[in-house]
Design a protein around this motif. Sequence first.
Motif, PDB file in Angstrom:
ATOM      1  N   PRO A 250       0.822  -1.219   0.000  1.00 31.31           N
ATOM      2  CA  PRO A 250       0.000   0.000   0.000  1.00 31.31           C
ATOM      3  C   PRO A 250       0.849   1.258   0.000  1.00 31.31           C
ATOM      4  O   PRO A 250       1.888   1.324   0.651  1.00 31.31           O
ATOM      5  N   ILE A 251       0.411   2.253  -0.752  1.00 25.36           N
ATOM      6  CA  ILE A 251       1.031   3.579  -0.755  1.00 25.36           C
ATOM      7  C   ILE A 251       0.100   4.512   0.010  1.00 25.36           C
ATOM      8  O   ILE A 251      -1.045   4.740  -0.397  1.00 25.36           O
ATOM      9  N   GLU A 252       0.591   5.063   1.112  1.00 26.26           N
ATOM     10  CA  GLU A 252      -0.273   5.819   2.003  1.00 26.26           C
ATOM     11  C   GLU A 252      -0.503   7.247   1.536  1.00 26.26           C
ATOM     12  O   GLU A 252      -1.596   7.785   1.683  1.00 26.26           O
ATOM     13  N   GLY A 253       0.520   7.896   1.013  1.00 28.24           N
ATOM     14  CA  GLY A 253       0.434   9.325   0.719  1.00 28.24           C
ATOM     15  C   GLY A 253       0.096   9.632  -0.724  1.00 28.24           C
ATOM     16  O   GLY A 253      -0.321   8.771  -1.503  1.00 28.24           O
ATOM     17  N   SER A 254       0.303  10.895  -1.086  1.00 26.58           N
ATOM     18  CA  SER A 254      -0.025  11.382  -2.418  1.00 26.58           C
ATOM     19  C   SER A 254       1.103  11.065  -3.392  1.00 26.58           C
ATOM     20  O   SER A 254       2.244  11.511  -3.198  1.00 26.58           O
ATOM     21  N   LEU A 255       0.776  10.329  -4.449  1.00 22.49           N
ATOM     22  CA  LEU A 255       1.774  10.050  -5.481  1.00 22.49           C
ATOM     23  C   LEU A 255       2.165  11.323  -6.232  1.00 22.49           C
ATOM     24  O   LEU A 255       3.309  11.472  -6.654  1.00 22.49           O
ATOM     25  N   ALA A 256       1.214  12.247  -6.377  1.00 27.32           N
ATOM     26  CA  ALA A 256       1.517  13.501  -7.075  1.00 27.32           C
ATOM     27  C   ALA A 256       2.566  14.299  -6.302  1.00 27.32           C
ATOM     28  O   ALA A 256       3.502  14.861  -6.891  1.00 27.32           O
ATOM     29  N   LEU A 257       2.430  14.344  -4.978  1.00 27.76           N
ATOM     30  CA  LEU A 257       3.409  15.062  -4.164  1.00 27.76           C
ATOM     31  C   LEU A 257       4.769  14.379  -4.218  1.00 27.76           C
ATOM     32  O   LEU A 257       5.813  15.043  -4.294  1.00 27.76           O
ATOM     33  N   PHE A 258       4.759  13.054  -4.195  1.00 30.93           N
ATOM     34  CA  PHE A 258       6.030  12.326  -4.302  1.00 30.93           C
ATOM     35  C   PHE A 258       6.700  12.573  -5.645  1.00 30.93           C
ATOM     36  O   PHE A 258       7.918  12.784  -5.721  1.00 30.93           O
ATOM     37  N   MET A 259       5.916  12.565  -6.727  1.00 34.97           N
ATOM     38  CA  MET A 259       6.490  12.793  -8.054  1.00 34.97           C
ATOM     39  C   MET A 259       7.031  14.214  -8.182  1.00 34.97           C
ATOM     40  O   MET A 259       8.032  14.451  -8.866  1.00 34.97           O
ATOM     41  N   GLY A 261       8.393  15.901  -5.685  1.00 35.07           N
ATOM     42  CA  GLY A 261       9.684  15.828  -5.008  1.00 35.07           C
ATOM     43  C   GLY A 261      10.722  15.104  -5.842  1.00 35.07           C
ATOM     44  O   GLY A 261      11.902  15.500  -5.865  1.00 35.07           O
ATOM     45  N   ALA A 262      10.304  14.040  -6.535  1.00 30.91           N
ATOM     46  CA  ALA A 262      11.232  13.302  -7.390  1.00 30.91           C
ATOM     47  C   ALA A 262      11.725  14.174  -8.538  1.00 30.91           C
ATOM     48  O   ALA A 262      12.898  14.084  -8.941  1.00 30.91           O
ATOM     49  N   ALA A 263      10.863  15.038  -9.067  1.00 35.14           N
ATOM     50  CA  ALA A 263      11.274  15.923 -10.167  1.00 35.14           C
ATOM     51  C   ALA A 263      12.353  16.892  -9.710  1.00 35.14           C
ATOM     52  O   ALA A 263      13.341  17.136 -10.430  1.00 35.14           O
ATOM     53  N   ALA A 321      24.144  15.822   0.215  1.00 39.97           N
ATOM     54  CA  ALA A 321      23.724  14.876  -0.821  1.00 39.97           C
ATOM     55  C   ALA A 321      22.224  15.003  -1.061  1.00 39.97           C
ATOM     56  O   ALA A 321      21.444  14.982  -0.104  1.00 39.97           O
ATOM     57  N   PRO A 322      21.787  15.124  -2.299  1.00 36.97           N
ATOM     58  CA  PRO A 322      20.343  15.304  -2.546  1.00 36.97           C
ATOM     59  C   PRO A 322      19.504  14.105  -2.147  1.00 36.97           C
ATOM     60  O   PRO A 322      18.366  14.265  -1.693  1.00 36.97           O
ATOM     61  N   ASN A 323      20.041  12.885  -2.310  1.00 36.81           N
ATOM     62  CA  ASN A 323      19.191  11.731  -2.015  1.00 36.81           C
ATOM     63  C   ASN A 323      18.963  11.541  -0.524  1.00 36.81           C
ATOM     64  O   ASN A 323      18.031  10.834  -0.127  1.00 36.81           O
ATOM     65  N   THR A 324      19.777  12.177   0.348  1.00 35.84           N
ATOM     66  CA  THR A 324      19.479  12.149   1.783  1.00 35.84           C
ATOM     67  C   THR A 324      18.127  12.789   2.055  1.00 35.84           C
ATOM     68  O   THR A 324      17.282  12.228   2.771  1.00 35.84           O
ATOM     69  N   HIS A 325      17.880  13.941   1.481  1.00 34.57           N
ATOM     70  CA  HIS A 325      16.616  14.644   1.684  1.00 34.57           C
ATOM     71  C   HIS A 325      15.489  13.985   0.885  1.00 34.57           C
ATOM     72  O   HIS A 325      14.328  13.987   1.333  1.00 34.57           O
ATOM     73  N   PHE A 326      15.829  13.424  -0.269  1.00 32.57           N
ATOM     74  CA  PHE A 326      14.800  12.748  -1.068  1.00 32.57           C
ATOM     75  C   PHE A 326      14.278  11.513  -0.353  1.00 32.57           C
ATOM     76  O   PHE A 326      13.074  11.226  -0.391  1.00 32.57           O
ATOM     77  N   VAL A 342       4.475  18.886   6.085  1.00 31.23           N
ATOM     78  CA  VAL A 342       5.489  18.112   6.800  1.00 31.23           C
ATOM     79  C   VAL A 342       6.805  18.071   6.030  1.00 31.23           C
ATOM     80  O   VAL A 342       7.887  18.177   6.613  1.00 31.23           O
ATOM     81  N   VAL A 343       6.728  17.923   4.706  1.00 29.40           N
ATOM     82  CA  VAL A 343       7.937  17.676   3.910  1.00 29.40           C
ATOM     83  C   VAL A 343       8.477  18.918   3.213  1.00 29.40           C
ATOM     84  O   VAL A 343       9.429  18.812   2.443  1.00 29.40           O
ATOM     85  N   TRP A 344       7.902  20.101   3.480  1.00 30.69           N
ATOM     86  CA  TRP A 344       8.404  21.291   2.782  1.00 30.69           C
ATOM     87  C   TRP A 344       9.878  21.572   3.069  1.00 30.69           C
ATOM     88  O   TRP A 344      10.580  22.088   2.162  1.00 30.69           O
ATOM     89  N   PRO A 345      10.426  21.278   4.266  1.00 24.95           N
ATOM     90  CA  PRO A 345      11.878  21.506   4.429  1.00 24.95           C
ATOM     91  C   PRO A 345      12.715  20.682   3.469  1.00 24.95           C
ATOM     92  O   PRO A 345      13.743  21.156   2.958  1.00 24.95           O
ATOM     93  N   GLN A 346      12.288  19.433   3.189  1.00 25.05           N
ATOM     94  CA  GLN A 346      13.034  18.609   2.238  1.00 25.05           C
ATOM     95  C   GLN A 346      12.945  19.185   0.825  1.00 25.05           C
ATOM     96  O   GLN A 346      13.920  19.120   0.058  1.00 25.05           O
TER      97      GLN A 346
END
Length: 370
Positions: A250-259, A261-263, A321-326, A342-346
Amino acid sequence: MRFGTIFHLGVKELRGLLREPALIAFILYAFTIAVYTEAKAVPETLNNAPIAIVDEDNSPLSRRIADSFLPPYFKPPIMISTAEMDARMDAGTDTFALDIPPNFQSDLIAGKAPVIQLNVDATRMTQAFSGSGYIQNIVATEVGEFGATDAAGAGSGVGLTLRARFNPELNQMWFASVMNVITNVTMLSIILTGTALIREREHGTVEHLLVMPLTPFEIMAAKVWSMGLVVLVTTFLSLIVVVQGLLQVPIEGSLALFMAGAAVHLLATSAMGIALATIAGTMPQFGLLLMLVLLPLQILSGATTPRESMPEIIQTIMLAAPNTHFILLAQAILYRGAGLSVVWPQFVWLAAIALIFFVFSLRSFRRSLV
């Protein structure tokens, strides 16, 4: 800067990628078979562990304990004698051998503290550590339910209720599958942008680009958006088809928000790939540099072990390192259902690191052209 030029140069990069079947196969493998096998092939949770039991008591309680070891965590227990126990352990036949002593039940009822011996083949590390905890819990629970003492084995009358949040089944597959997708985002983005630049040099098309009215920024930006788009699309499909579809995670959060961040993360790692390619110059050198860069990034970023368990100086260094925050962002969104509040600092950290990396890579790319 001309956005039309950047777009058409990016399309050229995508067409060049389509003519590289090895790279396409690698991308498909990384986001499908690799994710599935990482989650299924070597789980850290106990699975079909061989166990033998020496029942010297032969009481209702000892038989009850023996009957409590059930699949899929354990294979059906093998009842053996004391003389067989060491020989089977030496031969590697059993991972666990439980020795229940004589008069175990009667001593327990009499208020004594009998001891059960658990022999563990510690060379099987993945099963030895988790299996020992499973067996201790099973024995304590069966003894407590038998009524001689409580499940904690201390007779204090205090019980412990476990509430496992975000992964109620304590299933390692849930963690391994998602984290493998996340680490592949970093790896593939660096590899694809770096190889795209080196491919231009090997094919001699960099000189063709330089005689055109193009700026280094336009050439680099085209490679970043095109290769980043490939990784972004395959990441989304991997989460939907492999993680949620085949593995039923299961994916709990928003995939749009994750994508989103991934961008932002891809902007930083793609620029890193350009910088490494300008330093290396050739594909063998680029491969050696990847070994020096990717391994520390993956191991020290918190993808495999918690950052809190690392030395303070390593934690501080890896903030660059960027992937630490990712990884912090991805785990918060995909596992805990966190929102932007919650994740705006990252997001801020990733944007700042991406800008620094892009400027540095652009300067390196300009120097390499000269």
